[in-house]
Design a protein around this motif. Structure first.
Motif, PDB file in Angstrom:
ATOM      1  N   LEU A  27       0.834  -1.206   0.000  1.00 21.92           N
ATOM      2  CA  LEU A  27       0.000   0.000   0.000  1.00 21.92           C
ATOM      3  C   LEU A  27       0.867   1.254   0.000  1.00 21.92           C
ATOM      4  N   ALA A  28       1.984   1.208   0.734  1.00 23.24           N
ATOM      5  CA  ALA A  28       2.913   2.341   0.738  1.00 23.24           C
ATOM      6  C   ALA A  28       3.465   2.569  -0.671  1.00 23.24           C
ATOM      7  N   HIS A  29       3.779   1.470  -1.358  1.00 22.88           N
ATOM      8  CA  HIS A  29       4.279   1.571  -2.733  1.00 22.88           C
ATOM      9  C   HIS A  29       3.191   2.115  -3.653  1.00 22.88           C
ATOM     10  N   GLU A  30       1.963   1.626  -3.487  1.00 27.52           N
ATOM     11  CA  GLU A  30       0.830   2.071  -4.308  1.00 27.52           C
ATOM     12  C   GLU A  30       0.592   3.565  -4.130  1.00 27.52           C
ATOM     13  N   LEU A  31       0.716   4.046  -2.885  1.00 29.23           N
ATOM     14  CA  LEU A  31       0.494   5.461  -2.592  1.00 29.23           C
ATOM     15  C   LEU A  31       1.681   6.312  -3.049  1.00 29.23           C
ATOM     16  N   ASN A  32       2.854   5.741  -3.004  1.00 30.26           N
ATOM     17  CA  ASN A  32       4.050   6.496  -3.371  1.00 30.26           C
ATOM     18  C   ASN A  32       4.078   6.835  -4.864  1.00 30.26           C
ATOM     19  N   GLN A  33       3.471   5.966  -5.679  1.00 36.52           N
ATOM     20  CA  GLN A  33       3.493   6.202  -7.129  1.00 36.52           C
ATOM     21  C   GLN A  33       2.819   7.513  -7.521  1.00 36.52           C
ATOM     22  N   PRO A  34       1.564   7.764  -7.134  1.00 43.69           N
ATOM     23  CA  PRO A  34       0.955   9.052  -7.521  1.00 43.69           C
ATOM     24  C   PRO A  34       1.633  10.250  -6.849  1.00 43.69           C
ATOM     25  N   ARG A  87      -6.156   9.831  -7.565  1.00 44.43           N
ATOM     26  CA  ARG A  87      -5.761   8.433  -7.377  1.00 44.43           C
ATOM     27  C   ARG A  87      -5.259   8.200  -5.953  1.00 44.43           C
ATOM     28  N   ALA A  88      -4.406   9.103  -5.448  1.00 50.51           N
ATOM     29  CA  ALA A  88      -3.898   8.975  -4.080  1.00 50.51           C
ATOM     30  C   ALA A  88      -5.028   9.103  -3.063  1.00 50.51           C
ATOM     31  N   SER A  89      -5.946  10.048  -3.299  1.00 56.94           N
ATOM     32  CA  SER A  89      -7.081  10.248  -2.391  1.00 56.94           C
ATOM     33  C   SER A  89      -7.968   9.013  -2.340  1.00 56.94           C
ATOM     34  N   GLU A  90      -8.154   8.360  -3.487  1.00 53.60           N
ATOM     35  CA  GLU A  90      -8.991   7.161  -3.534  1.00 53.60           C
ATOM     36  C   GLU A  90      -8.361   6.020  -2.748  1.00 53.60           C
ATOM     37  N   ILE A  91      -7.049   5.872  -2.826  1.00 56.95           N
ATOM     38  CA  ILE A  91      -6.355   4.841  -2.054  1.00 56.95           C
ATOM     39  C   ILE A  91      -6.541   5.094  -0.561  1.00 56.95           C
ATOM     40  N   ILE A  92      -6.340   6.345  -0.146  1.00 60.89           N
ATOM     41  CA  ILE A  92      -6.491   6.699   1.265  1.00 60.89           C
ATOM     42  C   ILE A  92      -7.925   6.487   1.726  1.00 60.89           C
ATOM     43  N   LYS A 127     -10.121   4.307   0.618  1.00 54.45           N
ATOM     44  CA  LYS A 127     -10.385   2.886   0.784  1.00 54.45           C
ATOM     45  C   LYS A 127      -9.755   2.355   2.078  1.00 54.45           C
ATOM     46  N   ILE A 128      -8.547   2.823   2.376  1.00 54.53           N
ATOM     47  CA  ILE A 128      -7.885   2.386   3.612  1.00 54.53           C
ATOM     48  C   ILE A 128      -8.665   2.869   4.835  1.00 54.53           C
ATOM     49  N   ARG A 129      -9.059   4.141   4.820  1.00 54.45           N
ATOM     50  CA  ARG A 129      -9.788   4.700   5.954  1.00 54.45           C
ATOM     51  C   ARG A 129     -11.113   3.984   6.172  1.00 54.45           C
ATOM     52  N   ALA A 130     -11.784   3.610   5.076  1.00 53.30           N
ATOM     53  CA  ALA A 130     -13.073   2.921   5.195  1.00 53.30           C
ATOM     54  C   ALA A 130     -12.909   1.582   5.916  1.00 53.30           C
ATOM     55  N   LEU A 131     -11.826   0.868   5.615  1.00 55.92           N
ATOM     56  CA  LEU A 131     -11.603  -0.431   6.248  1.00 55.92           C
ATOM     57  C   LEU A 131     -11.108  -0.299   7.688  1.00 55.92           C
TER      58      LEU A 131
END
Length: 363
Positions: A140-147, A185-190, A192-196
């Motif tokens: 997830l850190a890698h996924e967020l780091n890309q955008p 894209r970064a906001s969407e990742i965050i 989804k994480i916050r929802a879980l």
């Protein structure tokens, strides 16, 4: 009537239109820690501070309960004992006649133990979500780091364009457009994480199972790449809605995908495929199937995998599948596992379609 109420083995209190206690049987006195005589004439708010006392005025100017001709009303309320200790109770009220006087009959059942069990189940469900996201932390850190990296790179490029002469406005517009896209894209990742991660009240509402599966697949995308696993989605169009809690259903799918990834960690690269199929069944359910190409499940594991604390992972809690089954049962659904005919295992989930009247269930 008083003698009959005294013989009933549950706590019963009667109150008048002013909310004053007319009668309390011995079970009520025992439950709240008072003597029956102490309660007579006291306000019901002494025992049930949250009990509504709404009244409506009749034509002759007197007041009567709004529930006079209504069926019994059942609700969960906080009750208070004589020592100030509060507990959760199930309260049922109904209007009746006692000694020729209109009173409200209040039946109180102590539900503190059941509430505590329910709260513990919610805490365990939250713990397993946190544990699952912990497994994904690196990816997830890698996924967020890309955008974020792309945003920085584009911002620096925009600065260079502004310093050039003449200024290339077309390039700047395209760069700013890319920055907005990567930010979303970064906001969407965050999100989804916050929802879980969030803890909250279970919310039953219409849910699109296809979107639940798709969102979780995006969340594990980087983890699948790191593990060399291909995730193939086959989501049918125009799926009927189900009634449930989206976060809890995401938790179930996330657990099954991570288990499938783990089942193939030592398989050849060509076999590292997880197929997720979502379809509408003729029996009035939506079915999710998660298939892996691992080593499958032995007979003894098929019998144990849904039991609490059973795990084949070195650092697993052994609660994921057990809690998944609890969640799905509360949604009126099922979960089971079968070995594939060729290789690996499949986990099946069924959830009932939402009917117009909805489902009267809690998770």
């Amino acid at each position: 009537m008083r003698d009959s109420l005294e013989l009933v083995p549950v706590a019963i209190v009667t109150i008048n239109e002013q909310g004053k206690i007319v009668f309390a049987n011995s079970k009520a006195a025992e439950l709240f820690g008072y003597c029956s005589d102490e309660l007579s004439g006291s306000s019901i708010s002494l025992l049930l501070p949250e009990l509504p006392l709404t009244k409506v005025q009749t034509r002759d100017g007197s007041f009567s309960s709004a529930e006079m001709s209504s069926p019994p009303i059942q609700q969960m309320l906080v009750a208070k004992r004589s020592d100030g200790v509060e507990f959760f109770s199930e309260v049922t009220t109904r209007q009746c006649w006692l000694d020729g006087i209109s009173v409200r009959l209040v039946v109180v059942t102590d539900r503190s133990e059941r509430y505590e069990m329910h709260r513990n189940r919610q805490e365990l469900a939250h713990l397993t979500r946190i544990s699952a996201l912990g497994e994904l932390a690196g990816s997830l850190a890698h996924e967020l780091n890309q955008p974020l990296t792309a945003i920085l790179s584009n911002a620096q490029a925009a600065q260079r364009f502004l310093e050039s002469d003449p200024i290339n406005l077309s390039e700047i517009r395209e760069t700013l457009k890319d920055i907005v896209t990567d930010n979303c894209r970064a906001s969407e990742i965050i999100r989804k994480i916050r929802a879980l991660v969030r803890k909250g009240v279970v919310e039953l509402q219409p849910v699109d199972v296809g979107s639940v599966v798709y969102d979780v697949a995006l969340l594990v995308h980087s983890d699948a790449i790191v593990r060399g696993i291909r995730v193939m989605l086959d989501i049918a169009d125009n799926l009927p809605m189900v009634r449930g809690d989206k976060v809890q259903l995401q938790q179930v799918v996330l657990n099954l995908l991570l288990n499938a990834f783990e089942a193939m960690h030592d398989c050849p690269a060509d076999d590292r495929i997880v197929k997720v199929q979502v379809s509408s069944e003729a029996n009035g359910t939506v079915q999710i199937v998660v298939r892996d190409r691992g080593h499958g499940l032995t007979v003894d594991k098929l019998d144990k995998i849904f039991k609490p604390f059973f795990t084949s992972k070195p650092h697993g809690l052994g609660l994921g599948l057990s809690i998944s089954r609890t969640i799905l049962t509360a949604h009126g659904g099922r979960i089971w596992a079968e070995n594939n005919t060729d290789q690996g295992a499949s986990f099946y989930i069924t959830l009932p379609w939402e009917h117009p009247a909805g489902l009267n269930r809690s998770c």
